[in-house]
Design an enzyme around this catalytic site. Structure first.
Site, PDB file in Angstrom:
ATOM      1  N   LYS A 144      39.357 -29.591 -18.647  1.00 30.48           N
ATOM      2  CA  LYS A 144      40.013 -28.517 -19.409  1.00 30.48           C
ATOM      3  C   LYS A 144      39.676 -27.142 -18.832  1.00 30.48           C
ATOM      4  O   LYS A 144      40.140 -26.124 -19.325  1.00 30.48           O
ATOM      5  CB  LYS A 144      39.574 -28.582 -20.878  1.00 30.48           C
ATOM      6  CG  LYS A 144      40.103 -29.810 -21.616  1.00 30.48           C
ATOM      7  CD  LYS A 144      39.693 -29.793 -23.045  1.00 30.48           C
ATOM      8  CE  LYS A 144      39.938 -31.106 -23.745  1.00 30.48           C
ATOM      9  NZ  LYS A 144      41.364 -31.412 -23.995  1.00 30.48           N
ATOM     10  N   CYS A 180      44.984 -35.420 -31.866  1.00 28.01           N
ATOM     11  CA  CYS A 180      43.678 -35.991 -32.241  1.00 28.01           C
ATOM     12  C   CYS A 180      43.029 -35.188 -33.373  1.00 28.01           C
ATOM     13  O   CYS A 180      41.803 -35.013 -33.390  1.00 28.01           O
ATOM     14  CB  CYS A 180      42.724 -36.068 -31.052  1.00 28.01           C
ATOM     15  SG  CYS A 180      43.357 -37.030 -29.688  1.00 28.01           S
ATOM     16  N   HIS A 211      38.580 -32.052 -33.784  1.00 29.42           N
ATOM     17  CA  HIS A 211      39.160 -33.099 -32.934  1.00 29.42           C
ATOM     18  C   HIS A 211      38.431 -34.388 -33.303  1.00 29.42           C
ATOM     19  O   HIS A 211      37.247 -34.362 -33.642  1.00 29.42           O
ATOM     20  CB  HIS A 211      38.877 -32.718 -31.477  1.00 29.42           C
ATOM     21  CG  HIS A 211      39.531 -33.599 -30.461  1.00 29.42           C
ATOM     22  ND1 HIS A 211      39.080 -34.868 -30.180  1.00 29.42           N
ATOM     23  CD2 HIS A 211      40.589 -33.387 -29.641  1.00 29.42           C
ATOM     24  CE1 HIS A 211      39.840 -35.392 -29.233  1.00 29.42           C
ATOM     25  NE2 HIS A 211      40.762 -34.523 -28.889  1.00 29.42           N
ATOM     26  N   GLN A 267      37.407 -26.180 -26.191  1.00 29.53           N
ATOM     27  CA  GLN A 267      38.507 -25.218 -26.105  1.00 29.53           C
ATOM     28  C   GLN A 267      37.995 -23.786 -25.995  1.00 29.53           C
ATOM     29  O   GLN A 267      38.783 -22.854 -26.013  1.00 29.53           O
ATOM     30  CB  GLN A 267      39.436 -25.355 -27.328  1.00 29.53           C
ATOM     31  CG  GLN A 267      40.114 -26.708 -27.452  1.00 29.53           C
ATOM     32  CD  GLN A 267      41.179 -26.970 -26.389  1.00 29.53           C
ATOM     33  OE1 GLN A 267      41.595 -26.061 -25.667  1.00 29.53           O
ATOM     34  NE2 GLN A 267      41.601 -28.214 -26.268  1.00 29.53           N
ATOM     35  N   ASP A 300      31.315 -27.888 -30.455  1.00 27.22           N
ATOM     36  CA  ASP A 300      32.343 -28.440 -29.586  1.00 27.22           C
ATOM     37  C   ASP A 300      32.980 -27.256 -28.849  1.00 27.22           C
ATOM     38  O   ASP A 300      33.751 -26.490 -29.431  1.00 27.22           O
ATOM     39  CB  ASP A 300      33.374 -29.194 -30.429  1.00 27.22           C
ATOM     40  CG  ASP A 300      34.484 -29.783 -29.580  1.00 27.22           C
ATOM     41  OD1 ASP A 300      34.619 -29.383 -28.411  1.00 27.22           O
ATOM     42  OD2 ASP A 300      35.239 -30.630 -30.094  1.00 27.22           O
TER      43      ASP A 300
HETATM   44  N1  PLP Z   1      37.196 -31.477 -28.694  1.00 27.02           N
HETATM   45  C1  PLP Z   1      38.272 -30.708 -28.567  1.00 27.02           C
HETATM   46  C2  PLP Z   1      38.363 -29.447 -29.372  1.00 27.02           C
HETATM   47  C3  PLP Z   1      39.292 -31.061 -27.692  1.00 27.02           C
HETATM   48  O1  PLP Z   1      40.384 -30.289 -27.580  1.00 27.02           O
HETATM   49  C4  PLP Z   1      39.173 -32.266 -26.957  1.00 27.02           C
HETATM   50  C5  PLP Z   1      40.247 -32.710 -26.053  1.00 27.02           C
HETATM   51  O2  PLP Z   1      41.412 -32.512 -26.314  1.00 27.02           O
HETATM   52  C6  PLP Z   1      37.995 -33.025 -27.114  1.00 27.02           C
HETATM   53  C7  PLP Z   1      37.031 -32.607 -27.992  1.00 27.02           C
HETATM   54  C8  PLP Z   1      37.789 -34.292 -26.348  1.00 27.02           C
HETATM   55  O3  PLP Z   1      37.791 -34.051 -24.979  1.00 27.02           O
HETATM   56  P1  PLP Z   1      37.759 -35.291 -23.958  1.00 27.02           P
HETATM   57  O4  PLP Z   1      38.935 -36.160 -24.336  1.00 27.02           O
HETATM   58  O5  PLP Z   1      37.905 -34.675 -22.625  1.00 27.02           O
HETATM   59  O6  PLP Z   1      36.472 -35.992 -24.169  1.00 27.02           O
END
Ligand code: PLP
Length: 432
Positions: free
Chosen positions: A248, A388, A145, A225, A222
């Site tokens: 999430k 993203c 992401h 998910q 990260d």
């Molecule tokens: N990393 C992953 C794998 C994600 O799916 C997301 C959000 O879609 C993020 C990071 C970023 O999360 P946030 O926008 O809540 O900071």
């Protein structure tokens, strides 16, 4: 130790239906149809326990934490710190290793800016081992992401370090052979996602952690998910940092967290500075509190933290292994059903790895926005676009995709509805 124990029985359909009654939004309709919410990968829905926790805090305890001497302030502080303990237990950390942030994006940036500040000499000699400069290397992957990619691009630019990217194979899986070559004596940090937000596969991060630690590099996971969908134990995984977002995992927006190993947080210079993170301040300098407060400048997100703790308790009550088993079933059903439709390509659908309940797909000749619009007209909410993750989409030869993602409240019928909806969508556009 496996971090993905799928040995527990999945949730039974009757249990899922009972759980759904806890989520007011799932009782609503969209465009004249009952809502079929398949966008939990973007943000999850909240049960009454979470909505009530936030409202109850605001109605009875609201006060700024770690500041006032009055009763309400100290009760709010206790609730805030209890929430930290709940989240720490949920991910296998100690409470002083959990830093509240606004979301996962801020948590990644916190680490990147702290390392950048250490590289500039802030943090003193204790932070020396965190310094990055020309010749040092940061390694991330092509499936990240943007939140776990751009902060490292910027950190490399600020420090003169080099950013390497572990490539994907033609199916979309991480090329572990390339990872073994890229992670070497100059690597200082490896930043990798536990579960891809596009492919839904659970990456074999254990091998990357081992490779990174063998060369003395740190690992940032990260867990955006994974924490909502799988049992997660940061200590068992051995990562140095992990980031997640509350919204999430049944929690509210505006709250996320960074896990950092205590020895690291203790020597890291702050990212944000200001009130609530200091011991003494003169007009020329300041001394900082120990972690986690050192990283929590300014008035905190108290009701959100308290509500996130309620979310964590809700998830624990249902049981993370059972949620993981439920979503593994739904994920397999999604991939199988979508792949069987002529003209549909599930991104990473043939990767031989365990997965969560999330699948992104390309429909030949139909833009993802049209697919999303068609499904929305029938009450089905999915995500469309690049999610993203532009480098991943580019590598797989598409500019966008449609993503369906599940959670503990998703039924098999809902999964079948989106599969059927995609088939009808193709029919519609072919006849048009
Ligand atoms: N990393 C992953 C794998 C994600 O799916 C997301 C959000 O879609 C993020 C990071 C970023 O999360 P946030 O926008 O809540 O900071």
């Amino acid at each position: 130790m496996s971090t993905v124990p799928l040995t527990e029985p999945a949730l039974r359909e009757a249990e899922v239906l009972r759980l759904r009654a806890d989520f007011p939004i799932l009782q609503t309709g969209v465009n004249g149809h009952p809502l079929i919410y398949l966008d939990s990968g973007a943000t999850s829905q909240r049960p009454l326990a979470v909505l009530d926790a936030e409202r109850s805090f605001a109605s009875t305890l609201n006060a700024a934490v770690h500041r006032g001497a009055h009763t309400l302030a100290s009760e709010a502080t206790i609730a805030f710190e209890d929430a930290r303990t709940a989240l720490a237990e949920f991910i296998g950390a100690d409470e002083d290793e959990v830093v509240w942030t606004s979301n996962a994006t801020e948590a990644v940036n916190l680490v990147a800016y702290s390392l950048s500040n250490a590289s500039a000499g802030r943090g003193g000699p204790e932070a020396d081992r965190l310094r990055l400069g020309p010749g040092d290397e940061i390694v991330t992957t092509e499936m990240e992401h943007h939140a776990n990619l751009i902060p490292w691009q910027e950190l490399a630019a600020r420090t003169g370090a080099t950013l390497h990217v572990i490539p994907l194979d033609d199916h979309g899986a991480l090329r572990l052979d390339a990872a073994a070559e890229l992670i070497g004596p100059r690597t200082r940090l490896v930043a990798v996602t536990h579960v891809s937000n596009v492919l839904g596969v659970i990456n074999p991060v254990e091998s990357l952690v081992a490779a990174a630690h063998e060369v003395g590099a740190l690992v940032l996971l990260d867990a955006c998910q994974s924490a909502p969908h799988l049992p997660l134990d940061v200590k068992a995984l051995g990562v140095d940092f992990a980031v997640l977002s509350g919204h999430k995992m049944l929690g509210p927006t505006g709250i996320g967290a960074l896990y950092g190993r205590r020895e690291l947080l203790e020597v890291m210079p702050p990212f944000l500075t200001g009130g609530s993170m200091i011991t003494t301040v003169t007009t020329t300098e300041a001394e900082y509190l120990p972690p986690p407060q050192r990283f929590e400048a300014g008035t905190q997100k108290v009701s959100q933290a308290v509500a996130l703790a309620a979310a964590v308790r809700y998830l624990q009550e249902v049981g993370m292994p059972r949620i993981a088993a439920h979503e593994a079933e739904l994920g397999a059903r999604l991939v199988e059903g979508l792949s069987a439709i002529d003209g549909v390509r599930v991104l990473g659908g043939d990767i031989d790895l365990p997965r969560v309940g999330l699948a992104s797909f390309d429909v030949a000749g139909i833009h993802s926005h049209d697919v999303g619009q068609f499904l929305d007209d029938t009450g089905i909410a999915v995500r469309v676009g690049h999610h993203c993750a532009q480098p991943l989409h580019r590598r797989l030869g598409v500019t966008s995709s449609t993503r369906a993602s599940t959670y503990l409240y998703t039924t098999r019928d809902e999964v079948d509805a989106v599969i059927d909806g995609v088939a009808r969508c193709i029919d519609f556009f072919r006849r048009a």
